[in-house]
Design a protein around this motif. Structure first.
Motif, PDB file in Angstrom:
ATOM      1  N   LEU A 135       0.197   1.372   5.152  1.00  0.00           N
ATOM      2  CA  LEU A 135       0.250   0.909   3.757  1.00  0.00           C
ATOM      3  C   LEU A 135       0.007  -0.599   3.641  1.00  0.00           C
ATOM      4  N   LYS A 136      -0.078  -1.260   4.775  1.00  0.00           N
ATOM      5  CA  LYS A 136      -0.390  -2.703   4.830  1.00  0.00           C
ATOM      6  C   LYS A 136       0.515  -3.514   3.885  1.00  0.00           C
ATOM      7  N   MET A 137       0.016  -4.646   3.359  1.00  0.00           N
ATOM      8  CA  MET A 137       0.855  -5.512   2.517  1.00  0.00           C
ATOM      9  C   MET A 137       0.677  -5.125   1.049  1.00  0.00           C
TER      10      MET A 137
ATOM     11  N   GLY B 194      -1.188  -3.862  17.491  1.00  0.00           N
ATOM     12  CA  GLY B 194      -2.552  -4.329  17.763  1.00  0.00           C
ATOM     13  C   GLY B 194      -3.577  -3.907  16.735  1.00  0.00           C
ATOM     14  N   HIS B 195      -3.137  -3.738  15.478  1.00  0.00           N
ATOM     15  CA  HIS B 195      -4.104  -3.393  14.433  1.00  0.00           C
ATOM     16  C   HIS B 195      -5.189  -4.474  14.365  1.00  0.00           C
ATOM     17  N   SER B 196      -6.356  -4.071  13.945  1.00  0.00           N
ATOM     18  CA  SER B 196      -7.502  -5.000  13.846  1.00  0.00           C
ATOM     19  C   SER B 196      -7.143  -6.283  13.092  1.00  0.00           C
TER      20      SER B 196
ATOM     21  N   TYR C 118      -8.187   4.899  17.795  1.00  0.00           N
ATOM     22  CA  TYR C 118      -9.499   4.267  17.919  1.00  0.00           C
ATOM     23  C   TYR C 118      -9.965   3.899  16.517  1.00  0.00           C
ATOM     24  N   GLU C 119      -9.994   2.605  16.252  1.00  0.00           N
ATOM     25  CA  GLU C 119     -10.429   2.113  14.942  1.00  0.00           C
ATOM     26  C   GLU C 119     -11.545   1.101  15.151  1.00  0.00           C
ATOM     27  N   PRO C 120     -12.807   1.543  15.058  1.00  0.00           N
ATOM     28  CA  PRO C 120     -13.893   0.565  15.162  1.00  0.00           C
ATOM     29  C   PRO C 120     -13.662  -0.507  14.096  1.00  0.00           C
TER      30      PRO C 120
ATOM     31  N   ALA D 271     -15.539  -0.523  10.921  1.00  0.00           N
ATOM     32  CA  ALA D 271     -15.420   0.640  10.030  1.00  0.00           C
ATOM     33  C   ALA D 271     -14.211   0.512   9.105  1.00  0.00           C
ATOM     34  N   ILE D 272     -13.346  -0.474   9.374  1.00  0.00           N
ATOM     35  CA  ILE D 272     -12.121  -0.593   8.576  1.00  0.00           C
ATOM     36  C   ILE D 272     -12.441  -1.251   7.236  1.00  0.00           C
ATOM     37  N   GLY D 273     -12.087  -0.559   6.167  1.00  0.00           N
ATOM     38  CA  GLY D 273     -12.256  -1.112   4.821  1.00  0.00           C
ATOM     39  C   GLY D 273     -13.695  -1.244   4.371  1.00  0.00           C
ATOM     40  N   THR D 274     -14.618  -0.544   5.028  1.00  0.00           N
ATOM     41  CA  THR D 274     -16.040  -0.767   4.721  1.00  0.00           C
ATOM     42  C   THR D 274     -16.758   0.443   4.143  1.00  0.00           C
TER      43      THR D 274
ATOM     44  N   GLY E  36      -9.424   6.055  13.209  1.00  0.00           N
ATOM     45  CA  GLY E  36      -9.141   5.322  11.972  1.00  0.00           C
ATOM     46  C   GLY E  36     -10.327   4.471  11.569  1.00  0.00           C
ATOM     47  N   GLY E  37     -10.471   4.265  10.258  1.00  0.00           N
ATOM     48  CA  GLY E  37     -11.568   3.443   9.735  1.00  0.00           C
ATOM     49  C   GLY E  37     -12.257   4.190   8.619  1.00  0.00           C
ATOM     50  N   SER E  38     -11.919   3.833   7.351  1.00  0.00           N
ATOM     51  CA  SER E  38     -12.556   4.413   6.160  1.00  0.00           C
ATOM     52  C   SER E  38     -12.410   5.931   6.061  1.00  0.00           C
ATOM     53  N   VAL E  39     -11.252   6.442   6.513  1.00  0.00           N
ATOM     54  CA  VAL E  39     -11.042   7.900   6.453  1.00  0.00           C
ATOM     55  C   VAL E  39     -10.718   8.343   5.032  1.00  0.00           C
TER      56      VAL E  39
ATOM     57  N   VAL F 283      -5.697  11.257  12.266  1.00  0.00           N
ATOM     58  CA  VAL F 283      -6.294  10.054  11.668  1.00  0.00           C
ATOM     59  C   VAL F 283      -5.271   8.970  11.371  1.00  0.00           C
ATOM     60  N   LEU F 284      -5.752   7.742  11.396  1.00  0.00           N
ATOM     61  CA  LEU F 284      -4.971   6.603  10.893  1.00  0.00           C
ATOM     62  C   LEU F 284      -5.686   6.155   9.618  1.00  0.00           C
ATOM     63  N   VAL F 285      -4.961   6.186   8.516  1.00  0.00           N
ATOM     64  CA  VAL F 285      -5.586   5.993   7.208  1.00  0.00           C
ATOM     65  C   VAL F 285      -5.089   4.701   6.573  1.00  0.00           C
ATOM     66  N   GLY F 286      -6.004   3.908   6.060  1.00  0.00           N
ATOM     67  CA  GLY F 286      -5.618   2.673   5.372  1.00  0.00           C
ATOM     68  C   GLY F 286      -5.574   2.889   3.876  1.00  0.00           C
ATOM     69  N   ARG F 287      -6.661   2.515   3.182  1.00  0.00           N
ATOM     70  CA  ARG F 287      -6.677   2.551   1.710  1.00  0.00           C
ATOM     71  C   ARG F 287      -6.231   3.878   1.103  1.00  0.00           C
ATOM     72  N   GLU F 288      -6.711   4.980   1.648  1.00  0.00           N
ATOM     73  CA  GLU F 288      -6.392   6.280   1.037  1.00  0.00           C
ATOM     74  C   GLU F 288      -4.903   6.616   1.147  1.00  0.00           C
TER      75      GLU F 288
HETATM   76  C1  PEP Z   1      -6.888   0.550   8.763  1.00  0.00           C
HETATM   77  O1  PEP Z   1      -6.836  -0.604   8.351  1.00  0.00           O
HETATM   78  O2  PEP Z   1      -6.213   0.922   9.743  1.00  0.00           O
HETATM   79  C2  PEP Z   1      -7.773   1.488   8.095  1.00  0.00           C
HETATM   80  C3  PEP Z   1      -8.086   2.592   8.700  1.00  0.00           C
HETATM   81  O3  PEP Z   1      -8.215   1.115   6.842  1.00  0.00           O
HETATM   82  P1  PEP Z   1      -9.219   1.914   5.884  1.00  0.00           P
HETATM   83  O4  PEP Z   1      -8.856   3.381   5.987  1.00  0.00           O
HETATM   84  O5  PEP Z   1      -8.956   1.350   4.546  1.00  0.00           O
HETATM   85  O6  PEP Z   1     -10.585   1.647   6.398  1.00  0.00           O
END
Ligand code: PEP
Length: 259
Positions: free
Chosen positions: A8-10, A93-95, A165-167, A170-173, A210-213, A230-235
């Motif tokens: 859920l980040k900040m 160790g998040h990106s 594995y989060e390229p 690919a994060i937030g893109t 993880g990355g834009s899932v 999956v590791l999910v950010g925005r969603e």
């Molecule tokens: C993340 O920051 O770990 C991530 C996966 O973000 P997003 O899903 O928004 O790309």
């Protein structure tokens, strides 16, 4: 077991927002029971004490941890504090920690070991930058990251680690690798872990993508690519999306077990 980890980040600017999130999550899950899926939601530290009261199959995780137990470390949170608060897991160790806060492989390694010693599940992020991808250094970078994380871990410790594995590109893109590319990484990671331990143990270590899932990408990034979730950010900011992903993975697992 398949995993849906939400970072859920900040976000969520007040406790009211955090409580609202939890209320919607509970409403969406209702009394549904999951047998093949687990979710781990990682809110800002401030709301962890609320996030430990979640429905069955949903646990709480932190987004970061320090490696010392207590002392003069201004602004840090210790693994013992997390454990005592009922937290089960922690993202390491998040990106954004590596990129903005300068966390090195050495720091990630220390935090992973500290989490394990305090019985927290470390969800350790690895991934190459856009530049490393362009110069075809992905395999070398991932190998360095993975070897560093596992260098001093016993077999018992190693199998508790979750790798994400989060390229980094690919994060937030909204740009994702193909399922073939993710599969290649999975094969590489299993090979490295087999060399360090053995094939059985390497197979037991959970690897997430993880990355834009988004829920619509789940088939490609999980079962097509052989990932364990999956590791999910925005969603993950939408509780109903988390529940939707849990439902998709649960249904897939149930259909598979009938075949
Ligand atoms: C993340 O920051 O770990 C991530 C996966 O973000 P997003 O899903 O928004 O790309």
């Amino acid at each position: 077991m398949m995993y849906v980890v939400g970072n859920l980040k900040m976000n969520m600017l007040s406790r009211e927002e955090a409580l609202q999130y939890i209320a919607v999550l509970k409403r969406e899950i209702k009394d549904r029971r999951y047998t093949a899926v687990k979710s781990i939601l990682c809110p800002p530290f401030l709301y962890l004490s609320d996030f430990v009261h979640l429905p069955a199959s949903v646990e709480s995780g932190a987004q970061n941890v320090f490696w010392e137990k207590s002392g003069a470390y201004t602004g840090e949170i210790s693994p013992t504090m997390l454990k005592n608060a009922g937290v089960t897991s922690v993202i390491i160790g998040h990106s954004e920690r590596r990129g903005i806060h300068g966390e090195t492989n050495e720091v990630v390694k220390k935090k992973t070991l500290a989490a394990l010693k305090h019985l927290l599940v470390p969800i350790v992020c690895i991934g190459e930058t856009a530049e490393e991808r362009r110069t075809e250094e992905t395999a070398r970078v991932l190998e360095q990251q993975v070897r560093s994380i596992f260098a001093d871990l016993s077999r018992m410790q190693a199998e508790k680690v979750i790798i994400a594995y989060e390229p980094r590109w690919a994060i937030g893109t909204d740009t994702l690798p193909t399922s073939g590319e993710i599969l290649q990484v999975r094969v590489l990671l299993r090979k490295i872990l087999t060399e360090q331990y053995d094939a059985q143990l390497a197979e037991r270590i959970i690897i997430l993508y993880g990355g834009s899932v988004k829920s619509s990408f789940l088939p490609a990034v999980t079962w097509e690519a052989g990932m364990d979730g999956v590791l999910v950010g925005r969603e993950s900011l939408f509780p109903y999306e988390i529940v939707k992903m849990m439902n998709i993975l649960e249904e897939h697992a149930t259909v598979e077990s009938k075949d």
